[in-house]
Design a protein around this motif. Sequence first.
Motif, short mmCIF file in Angstrom:
data_model
loop_
_atom_site.label_atom_id
_atom_site.label_comp_id
_atom_site.label_asym_id
_atom_site.label_seq_id
_atom_site.Cartn_x
_atom_site.Cartn_y
_atom_site.Cartn_z
N GLU A 66 11.37 41.52 -22.17
CA GLU A 66 11.52 40.46 -23.17
C GLU A 66 12.89 40.51 -23.83
OE1 GLU A 66 8.11 41.00 -25.67
OE2 GLU A 66 6.79 39.90 -24.30
N ALA A 67 13.38 41.71 -24.12
CA ALA A 67 14.69 41.84 -24.75
C ALA A 67 15.80 41.35 -23.83
CB ALA A 67 14.94 43.30 -25.15
N VAL A 69 17.72 48.82 -23.30
CA VAL A 69 18.49 47.59 -23.46
C VAL A 69 19.96 47.94 -23.68
CG1 VAL A 69 18.85 45.56 -24.91
CG2 VAL A 69 16.53 46.28 -24.35
N GLU A 70 20.21 48.97 -24.46
CA GLU A 70 21.59 49.39 -24.73
C GLU A 70 22.31 49.80 -23.45
OE1 GLU A 70 18.88 50.60 -26.47
OE2 GLU A 70 19.21 49.32 -28.22
N SER A 71 21.61 50.46 -22.54
CA SER A 71 22.26 50.89 -21.30
C SER A 71 22.62 49.70 -20.42
CB SER A 71 21.36 51.87 -20.53
OG SER A 71 20.22 51.21 -19.99
N LEU A 72 21.96 48.57 -20.62
CA LEU A 72 22.22 47.36 -19.84
C LEU A 72 23.23 46.43 -20.53
CD1 LEU A 72 18.57 46.55 -18.73
CD2 LEU A 72 20.40 47.49 -17.31
N GLU A 73 23.69 46.80 -21.70
CA GLU A 73 24.56 45.94 -22.51
C GLU A 73 25.77 45.39 -21.74
OE1 GLU A 73 25.85 43.50 -25.29
OE2 GLU A 73 23.93 44.55 -25.38
N ARG A 97 18.31 37.59 -24.02
CA ARG A 97 19.77 37.57 -23.90
C ARG A 97 20.24 36.64 -22.78
NH1 ARG A 97 22.43 42.17 -25.85
NH2 ARG A 97 24.31 41.03 -25.25
N GLY A 98 19.31 36.08 -22.00
CA GLY A 98 19.70 35.10 -21.00
C GLY A 98 19.23 35.35 -19.59
N ASP A 135 22.91 34.97 -14.82
CA ASP A 135 21.64 34.26 -14.65
C ASP A 135 20.56 35.21 -14.17
OD1 ASP A 135 22.71 31.77 -15.34
OD2 ASP A 135 23.31 31.36 -13.27
N VAL A 136 20.95 36.18 -13.34
CA VAL A 136 20.01 37.13 -12.76
C VAL A 136 20.56 38.54 -12.93
CG1 VAL A 136 18.83 37.88 -10.65
CG2 VAL A 136 19.28 35.44 -11.03
#
Length: 123
Positions: free
Chosen positions: A84-85, A53-57, A89-90, A65-66
């Motif tokens: 899920e994480a 998740v951190e790498s995608l921050e 976040r959207g 949206d996508v």
Amino acid sequence: MDITPHIAEGRQLVERYGAGRFRVTGRVFEGSVLVTPEVAVAWPVTCFEELTVESLEPLLAAGLDVLLLGCGPRLLRPAKSLREAVRARGPVLEPMDTGAAARTYNVLMAEERRVGAALIAID
């Protein structure tokens, strides 16, 4: 007849991928890359197993949206906890092989969708 979609100036378009690099709107990136319509940046993730998740921050903070995830040479399924994480976040996380993710990003970006792509480099 030219069927190339009109891309607004300054928009980030994935022009080429492979051989461990990407060309995005004329700029070459060695290795993986994060792309939104506004910006493209090098991404230190080199393989699917490094994905967090951190790498995608940077993309999660962009109000997308996508979020397209180019998993490498083939589609891999991210862990449920990661999916899920990201969703919390959207954006909707859409995993696919890197080539498909790059092409899909270009189509959605041309449609002026709020899209981003995390693309793991492939040979």
